[in-house]
Each structure stands twice: as structure tokens, then as C-alpha cells.
Design an enzyme around this catalytic site. Structure first.
Site, PDB file in Angstrom:
ATOM      1  CD  GLU A  70      34.704  39.927  28.802  1.00  0.00           C
ATOM      2  OE1 GLU A  70      35.880  40.285  28.866  1.00  0.00           O
ATOM      3  OE2 GLU A  70      33.870  40.109  29.700  1.00  0.00           O
ATOM      4  CG  ASP A  91      38.780  39.093  29.678  1.00  0.00           C
ATOM      5  OD1 ASP A  91      38.572  40.106  28.987  1.00  0.00           O
ATOM      6  OD2 ASP A  91      38.281  38.927  30.802  1.00  0.00           O
ATOM      7  CB  ILE A  93      40.261  44.880  28.476  1.00  0.00           C
ATOM      8  CG1 ILE A  93      40.923  45.467  27.220  1.00  0.00           C
ATOM      9  CG2 ILE A  93      40.580  45.741  29.692  1.00  0.00           C
ATOM     10  CD1 ILE A  93      40.631  46.947  26.977  1.00  0.00           C
ATOM     11  CB  THR A  96      36.274  46.217  31.328  1.00  0.00           C
ATOM     12  OG1 THR A  96      36.679  45.104  30.538  1.00  0.00           O
ATOM     13  CG2 THR A  96      35.842  47.342  30.410  1.00  0.00           C
ATOM     14  CG  ASP A 220      36.222  36.631  33.931  1.00  0.00           C
ATOM     15  OD1 ASP A 220      36.561  37.610  33.262  1.00  0.00           O
ATOM     16  OD2 ASP A 220      35.029  36.361  34.202  1.00  0.00           O
TER      17      ASP A 220
HETATM   18  C1  LIP Z   1      35.841  41.178  35.072  1.00  0.00           C
HETATM   19  C2  LIP Z   1      36.594  40.398  36.118  1.00  0.00           C
HETATM   20  C3  LIP Z   1      36.333  41.053  37.427  1.00  0.00           C
HETATM   21  C4  LIP Z   1      34.973  40.577  37.765  1.00  0.00           C
HETATM   22  C5  LIP Z   1      33.987  41.069  36.706  1.00  0.00           C
HETATM   23  C6  LIP Z   1      34.419  40.837  35.293  1.00  0.00           C
HETATM   24  P1  LIP Z   1      36.066  41.877  32.507  1.00  0.00           P
HETATM   25  O1  LIP Z   1      36.217  40.860  33.743  1.00  0.00           O
HETATM   26  O2  LIP Z   1      37.862  40.088  35.950  1.00  0.00           O
HETATM   27  O3  LIP Z   1      37.276  40.718  38.409  1.00  0.00           O
HETATM   28  O4  LIP Z   1      34.577  41.025  39.022  1.00  0.00           O
HETATM   29  O5  LIP Z   1      32.781  40.436  36.880  1.00  0.00           O
HETATM   30  O6  LIP Z   1      34.152  39.556  34.831  1.00  0.00           O
HETATM   31  O7  LIP Z   1      34.590  41.948  32.219  1.00  0.00           O
HETATM   32  O8  LIP Z   1      36.602  43.182  32.946  1.00  0.00           O
HETATM   33  O9  LIP Z   1      36.815  41.259  31.416  1.00  0.00           O
END
Ligand code: LIP
Length: 277
Positions: A70, A91, A93, A96, A220
Site C-alpha cells: 500500500e 497492507d 496497517i 488506519t 485490503d
Molecule cells: C482501509 C480499509 C477500510 C476502508 C478504507 C481503507 P487502510 O484501509 O480497510 O475498511 O474503508 O477505504 O482502504 O487505508 O486503512 O489500509
């Protein structure tokens, strides 16, 4: 070979547990927060640090493997093509925003794809100590115990997870709210957990029956989709077609009998939204 995959699995498992300490130690404290695509798209120094540790560790051990991470992608804004080469999709985290707010639903998500097929999926929440794992053809596990998705086959009996934060984006707000309305008026309940990877795992373990969202990225979903499928669940594209990891539009469900009802619900919600415009 299976033996090589066993080795990859053991190696990445150790590395994941090791780097997750950073998340566990940092979640309660102050963080340097930056935004990416918009005010809702957060990144911290910890996202970058965890990704760096994971990729450096894996590169050293597997110099011929490829990576789609990511934070690496967001530096260049170019999503690499998925080839047949062994590819780690990472990914550092996921969730986030949760991490930033110290809401304990946050995780590392890592998948290994070979010939464009997921072989290993790991989703680890170090705050709640939930380790979800799957190997292709070998089932899905939570902390070493097998998990199975639910057998609910009607939306009116379902607990549904969706993403809410996309409603802050003006261009897609009407579509998001239209679908939300469709789900909320029928389902047993709606939850929005803020980590796509963990939510997929909640469907895999039968804690939720449905998960829907478009607008995700490969990291994701890469691990979570394998975990759901190995737990007996089903993941398709929102349109009803085959799911594409590189362009993820997710309808995930514990039981494939739900698929026609869900696809039709979303379709009708979108028709209604377009008429209102
Ligand atoms: C997040 C996702 C979350 C989604 C966000 C984002 P990140 O990932 O897991 O559920 O709504 O758009 O992509 O950016 O925290 O790794």
C-alpha cells in the site's frame, strides 16, 4: 512447491508477528498523521515503518519475489500489474483510521499469490490478538482453530458490514447512501468496522454474514478473500461477476445462496439513486 510455500508461510508468520509489535506499542500514543487521497484517507509514520520492515525482510529472503504494498504504491501512485511471479500483496496497517483513533480493529494483511492465485493469507490484529490464516486448499483458522462461515441464506436474517467513510466523497455519496438505505431497511443489523481485511475475516468466522463495499484496493482484500473462501464463504464482484483482486468491488457472504438477492438489491438501489438525480 508445497514445501516452498510451507517455508514462505513460516517465514512471513514470524515477520508479521514481529512487526505487529510496532502497531501494538503505538496504538495508544500520539501519531504523525498525513492524508492521501482525501481527508478520510490517513497514513501515519507507523504504516510506512511496518511496510518497510515487512518488505525488507521478505526481499532479503525471497529476492526474486514481487511486491505490491500500500505505502509503496502510494509513493508512485502506480499500481503494478499482477504477473504470474510469486507476489506478496501487503497492507501494513489496514484500518488506519481505527489505528489513529485507538479503536482496536486494525491489522496487518499479507497475501502471497503465485500464478495470480492466492496461496497464503494472513490477517493479524495484534491489539485483540486475532490471527486469521489460510492456505489454499487447507482451510481457514483463527488462532490455530478452524473457522467456518455462516449458513444464513436470506438478507433479512443477516448481519451486514459495509463501509461508511466513502460517504464523505461527494462524487460517490449518493450511491453509497442508496445502498446503505437498501441494506439497513432489510438486514438484522448493520456494522461498519473500518478495516476491510478484518471484516472479511469476520465473515469467514461467521461473526457477520455479508460484507459489501466498492472502492477498495488489492491489499485490503488479497488475504481476506482467501480466508473467506477457505472458510466456506463466497466472494463475488458487486455486479455478480467474478471477483477481481486488482479491482476489488466486494460482495462477500458466508453462504453463496445469498448472492442473487444481494446482487439484485445493489442493482435496484443504484437504479433508484440514478432516477433521483
Ligand atoms: C482501509 C480499509 C477500510 C476502508 C478504507 C481503507 P487502510 O484501509 O480497510 O475498511 O474503508 O477505504 O482502504 O487505508 O486503512 O489500509
Amino acid at each position: 512447491s508445497q514445501k516452498e510455500l510451507d517455508y514462505c508461510y513460516d517465514f512471513v508468520m514470524k515477520l508479521t508477528i514481529e512487526s505487529a509489535k510496532i502497531i501494538r506499542d503505538a496504538i495508544q500514543g500520539g501519531k504523525n498523521i498525513e492524508t492521501k487521497a482525501g481527508d478520510w484517507d490517513l497514513v501515519t509514520e507507523y504504516d510506512k515503518k511496518v511496510e518497510q520492515i515487512l518488505i525488507e525482510g521478505l526481499v532479503k529472503e525471497f529476492p526474486t519475489h514481487k511486491f505490491i504494498g500500500e505505502e509503496t504504491v502510494s509513493k508512485t501512485n502506480i499500481l503494478p500489474e499482477l504477473t504470474n511471479a510469486p507476489t506478496w500483496i501487503i497492507d501494513p496497517i489496514d484500518g488506519t483510521t481505527n489505528f489513529v483513533h485507538a479503536f482496536p480493529h486494525t491489522c496487518i494483511s499479507i497475501a502471497l499469490l503465485v500464478n495470480q492465485e492466492s496461496e497464503i493469507g494472513i490477517v493479524y490484529n495484534p491489539v485483540l490478538e486475532q490471527m486469521f490464516t489460510a492456505r489454499r486448499g487447507r482451510g481457514a483458522y483463527l488462532n490455530g482453530k478452524p473457522i467456518k462461515s455462516s449458513d444464513v441464506f436470506e438478507l433479512r436474517q443477516s448481519l451486514v458490514c459495509i463501509e461508511a467513510s466513502y460517504a464523505t466523497i461527494e462524487d460517490i455519496r449518493d450511491i453509497i447512501l442508496g445502498r446503505f438505505e437498501a441494506f439497513v431497511t432489510i438486514a438484522h443489523g448493520i456494522r461498519t468496522l473500518g478495516s476491510a481485511a478484518l471484516t472479511l475475516c469476520y465473515v469467514a468466522m461467521g461473526a457477520a454474514d455479508v460484507y459489501h463495499t466498492d472502492n477498495l484496493m488489492p491489499w485490503d482484500v488479497a488475504a481476506g478473500v482467501l480466508i473467506i473462501r477457505e472458510a466456506g464463504g463466497h466472494v463475488i464482484d458487486t455486479s455478480g461477476g467474478d471477483f477481481n483482486i486488482m479491482k476489488p468491488r466486494v460482495l462477500a457472504m458466508g453462504n453463496r445462496k445469498l448472492a442473487p438477492e444481494l446482487v439484485e438489491l445493489v442493482r435496484l438501489a443504484d437504479v433508484k439513486t440514478h432516477r433521483r438525480r
